[in-house]
Design a protein around this motif. Structure first.
Motif, PDB file in Angstrom:
ATOM      1  N   ASP A 112      19.056  11.385 -52.188  1.00  0.00           N
ATOM      2  CA  ASP A 112      19.806  11.730 -53.401  1.00  0.00           C
ATOM      3  C   ASP A 112      18.915  11.559 -54.630  1.00  0.00           C
ATOM      4  O   ASP A 112      17.737  11.188 -54.522  1.00  0.00           O
ATOM      5  CB  ASP A 112      21.091  10.905 -53.505  1.00  0.00           C
ATOM      6  CG  ASP A 112      20.859   9.413 -53.708  1.00  0.00           C
ATOM      7  OD1 ASP A 112      19.733   9.013 -54.095  1.00  0.00           O
ATOM      8  OD2 ASP A 112      21.803   8.630 -53.489  1.00  0.00           O
TER       9      ASP A 112
ATOM     10  N   LEU B 262      21.806  18.765 -44.888  1.00  0.00           N
ATOM     11  CA  LEU B 262      22.604  19.072 -46.081  1.00  0.00           C
ATOM     12  C   LEU B 262      24.092  18.844 -45.821  1.00  0.00           C
ATOM     13  O   LEU B 262      24.817  18.344 -46.692  1.00  0.00           O
ATOM     14  CB  LEU B 262      22.379  20.524 -46.513  1.00  0.00           C
ATOM     15  CG  LEU B 262      21.025  20.834 -47.149  1.00  0.00           C
ATOM     16  CD1 LEU B 262      20.841  22.341 -47.300  1.00  0.00           C
ATOM     17  CD2 LEU B 262      20.886  20.148 -48.509  1.00  0.00           C
TER      18      LEU B 262
ATOM     19  N   CYS C   4      14.782  16.785 -40.760  1.00  0.00           N
ATOM     20  CA  CYS C   4      14.929  16.823 -42.221  1.00  0.00           C
ATOM     21  C   CYS C   4      15.750  15.631 -42.689  1.00  0.00           C
ATOM     22  O   CYS C   4      16.726  15.235 -42.034  1.00  0.00           O
ATOM     23  CB  CYS C   4      15.620  18.126 -42.638  1.00  0.00           C
ATOM     24  SG  CYS C   4      15.903  18.297 -44.426  1.00  0.00           S
TER      25      CYS C   4
ATOM     26  N   ALA D  36      24.716  15.246 -46.081  1.00  0.00           N
ATOM     27  CA  ALA D  36      24.579  14.720 -47.452  1.00  0.00           C
ATOM     28  C   ALA D  36      25.722  15.139 -48.364  1.00  0.00           C
ATOM     29  O   ALA D  36      26.098  14.400 -49.279  1.00  0.00           O
ATOM     30  CB  ALA D  36      23.247  15.188 -48.036  1.00  0.00           C
TER      31      ALA D  36
ATOM     32  N   ALA E 254      14.679  17.179 -50.494  1.00  0.00           N
ATOM     33  CA  ALA E 254      14.707  17.470 -49.063  1.00  0.00           C
ATOM     34  C   ALA E 254      13.318  17.180 -48.494  1.00  0.00           C
ATOM     35  O   ALA E 254      12.321  17.703 -48.984  1.00  0.00           O
ATOM     36  CB  ALA E 254      15.088  18.922 -48.812  1.00  0.00           C
TER      37      ALA E 254
ATOM     38  N   ILE F 264      17.528  14.147 -46.379  1.00  0.00           N
ATOM     39  CA  ILE F 264      17.899  14.410 -47.775  1.00  0.00           C
ATOM     40  C   ILE F 264      17.994  13.084 -48.520  1.00  0.00           C
ATOM     41  O   ILE F 264      18.722  12.178 -48.095  1.00  0.00           O
ATOM     42  CB  ILE F 264      19.255  15.149 -47.879  1.00  0.00           C
ATOM     43  CG1 ILE F 264      19.229  16.452 -47.066  1.00  0.00           C
ATOM     44  CG2 ILE F 264      19.592  15.423 -49.345  1.00  0.00           C
ATOM     45  CD1 ILE F 264      18.241  17.474 -47.545  1.00  0.00           C
TER      46      ILE F 264
ATOM     47  N   ILE G  98      19.111  21.436 -54.476  1.00  0.00           N
ATOM     48  CA  ILE G  98      17.982  20.538 -54.243  1.00  0.00           C
ATOM     49  C   ILE G  98      16.938  20.735 -55.349  1.00  0.00           C
ATOM     50  O   ILE G  98      16.617  21.862 -55.734  1.00  0.00           O
ATOM     51  CB  ILE G  98      17.341  20.815 -52.861  1.00  0.00           C
ATOM     52  CG1 ILE G  98      18.256  20.304 -51.749  1.00  0.00           C
ATOM     53  CG2 ILE G  98      15.961  20.200 -52.746  1.00  0.00           C
ATOM     54  CD1 ILE G  98      18.369  18.794 -51.662  1.00  0.00           C
TER      55      ILE G  98
ATOM     56  N   ALA H  43      23.454  15.841 -52.241  1.00  0.00           N
ATOM     57  CA  ALA H  43      22.190  16.573 -52.172  1.00  0.00           C
ATOM     58  C   ALA H  43      21.798  17.178 -53.515  1.00  0.00           C
ATOM     59  O   ALA H  43      20.610  17.385 -53.785  1.00  0.00           O
ATOM     60  CB  ALA H  43      22.288  17.680 -51.120  1.00  0.00           C
TER      61      ALA H  43
ATOM     62  N   LEU I  34      18.853  25.406 -49.178  1.00  0.00           N
ATOM     63  CA  LEU I  34      18.375  24.339 -50.066  1.00  0.00           C
ATOM     64  C   LEU I  34      18.592  24.714 -51.530  1.00  0.00           C
ATOM     65  O   LEU I  34      18.988  23.875 -52.351  1.00  0.00           O
ATOM     66  CB  LEU I  34      16.894  24.071 -49.800  1.00  0.00           C
ATOM     67  CG  LEU I  34      16.564  23.488 -48.418  1.00  0.00           C
ATOM     68  CD1 LEU I  34      15.061  23.501 -48.183  1.00  0.00           C
ATOM     69  CD2 LEU I  34      17.094  22.060 -48.288  1.00  0.00           C
TER      70      LEU I  34
ATOM     71  N   GLU J 166      17.520  21.501 -41.726  1.00  0.00           N
ATOM     72  CA  GLU J 166      17.896  21.417 -43.137  1.00  0.00           C
ATOM     73  C   GLU J 166      19.408  21.546 -43.320  1.00  0.00           C
ATOM     74  O   GLU J 166      20.018  20.835 -44.119  1.00  0.00           O
ATOM     75  CB  GLU J 166      17.186  22.505 -43.950  1.00  0.00           C
ATOM     76  CG  GLU J 166      15.673  22.384 -43.962  1.00  0.00           C
ATOM     77  CD  GLU J 166      15.010  23.176 -42.860  1.00  0.00           C
ATOM     78  OE1 GLU J 166      13.889  23.657 -43.080  1.00  0.00           O
ATOM     79  OE2 GLU J 166      15.610  23.317 -41.763  1.00  0.00           O
TER      80      GLU J 166
END
Length: 301
Positions: A36, A60, A32, A63, A72, A34, A97, A67, A92, A56
């Motif tokens: 921005d 996260l 995964c 990030a 994602a 992320i 997200i 995030a 998420l 994920e």
């Protein structure tokens, strides 16, 4: 439609997912990334083994607050159930997200699926993004899950000056992406100690009934197996439909007649997917077409 930045991020995620090969089973290898809200990479992660954080969650965490309002990009649909770890779709949602780009829908998803729940929470969701590329890593797990027996790769050295040394090189080069390695009747993890012991056990040695033994391995947590050596040819050819991939190390000094025999014995049902030269040998890789093994998985026909 996925943007150029999202496609690049998906290829980044696919690469990351490969870091979990040989240790995530019975879970899938997932990556995964992320982005921005401006499209810059804010975090990335992958799943290492069952019982630990999913891709994920790792992305996260990397990030942080960047995030929120971002995207994602994930190789497999975020999970929709609470098991050993929290549901990724909820992580998420809680992170704020705004968009989720998914390559492949999870065939084991519970309920309506993580994508449906994300959409219901107002998150923009796009699926089926370059799934053929994601299959380079995730394909064996999907095939194993569909059939309930591990993806089996048979690798062996053809007749040559030092078949034993060639088989040893095959073992060293290929083992890290397999859950189990069978080499001259010795059975061990591809990555010794790599799996979570609570969810993965090493079964007994292979039996004459290859299909039954593979089912036992699946129940023990394995999703991919590497079988090394020409000595297994009788068992394999009696159950060739259980073999998904073949890697042959061909000695460059082999006679053309020897090469012809190797092709005649292995080509049925397989396609040539790669040839590499490595000094004294040439490696030929054959594989059953993955898409033909995965009907109904949201992949292009």
């Amino acid at each position: 439609m996925a943007s150029a930045l999202e496609l690049a991020a998906m290829r980044h995620a696919i690469t990351l997912s490969s870091f979990g090969l040989g240790t995530t089973s019975p879970n899938p290898p997932v990556g995964c990334v992320i982005l921005d809200r401006h499209g810059a990479t804010a975090g990335a992660g992958y799943h290492r083994r069952k019982g630990e954080a999913h891709a994920e969650v790792n992305a996260l965490s990397a990030a942080g607050s960047a995030a929120r309002g971002g995207t994602a990009v994930v190789t497999l649909e975020p999970c929709n159930h609470i098991g050993v770890t929290p549901a990724c779709r909820q992580e998420l949602i809680d992170a704020g997200i705004a968009r989720v780009v998914i390559s492949i829908i999870d065939p084991t998803s519970r309920g309506d699926g993580g994508a449906a729940v994300l959409t219901a929470h107002g998150i923009d969701v796009e699926t089926n993004v370059i799934p053929d590329e994601t299959l380079t890593v995730l394909g064996p797990w999907l095939v194993a899950t569909r059939r309930r027996r591990p993806y089996l790769t048979w690798a062996y050295a053809s007749d040559g000056k030092d078949r034993f040394a060639a088989n040893e090189r095959l073992t060293n080069d290929l083992r890290s992406s397999a859950d189990l390695v069978v080499d001259d009747r010795l059975l061990e993890e591809g990555t010794p100690g790599g799996h979570a012991s609570a969810h993965f056990t090493i079964p007994g040695e292979p039996t004459s009934d290859l299909r039954e033994w593979l089912s036992t391995c699946y129940a023990a947590g394995s999703r991919s197996i590497l079988l090394i050596g020409h000595q297994y040819s009788d068992e394999v050819r009696d159950s060739l439909d259980c073999v998904d991939e073949i890697v042959i190390s061909l000695d460059v000094t082999s006679r053309p007649a020897d090469l012809a025999a190797a092709w005649r014995s292995t080509l049925s049902g397989f396609e040539l997917v790669g040839i590499t030269s490595g000094g004294n040998d040439v490696r030929v890789r054959l594989r059953r077409p993955l898409l033909s093994l995965l009907p109904g998985y949201g992949l292009p026909e």
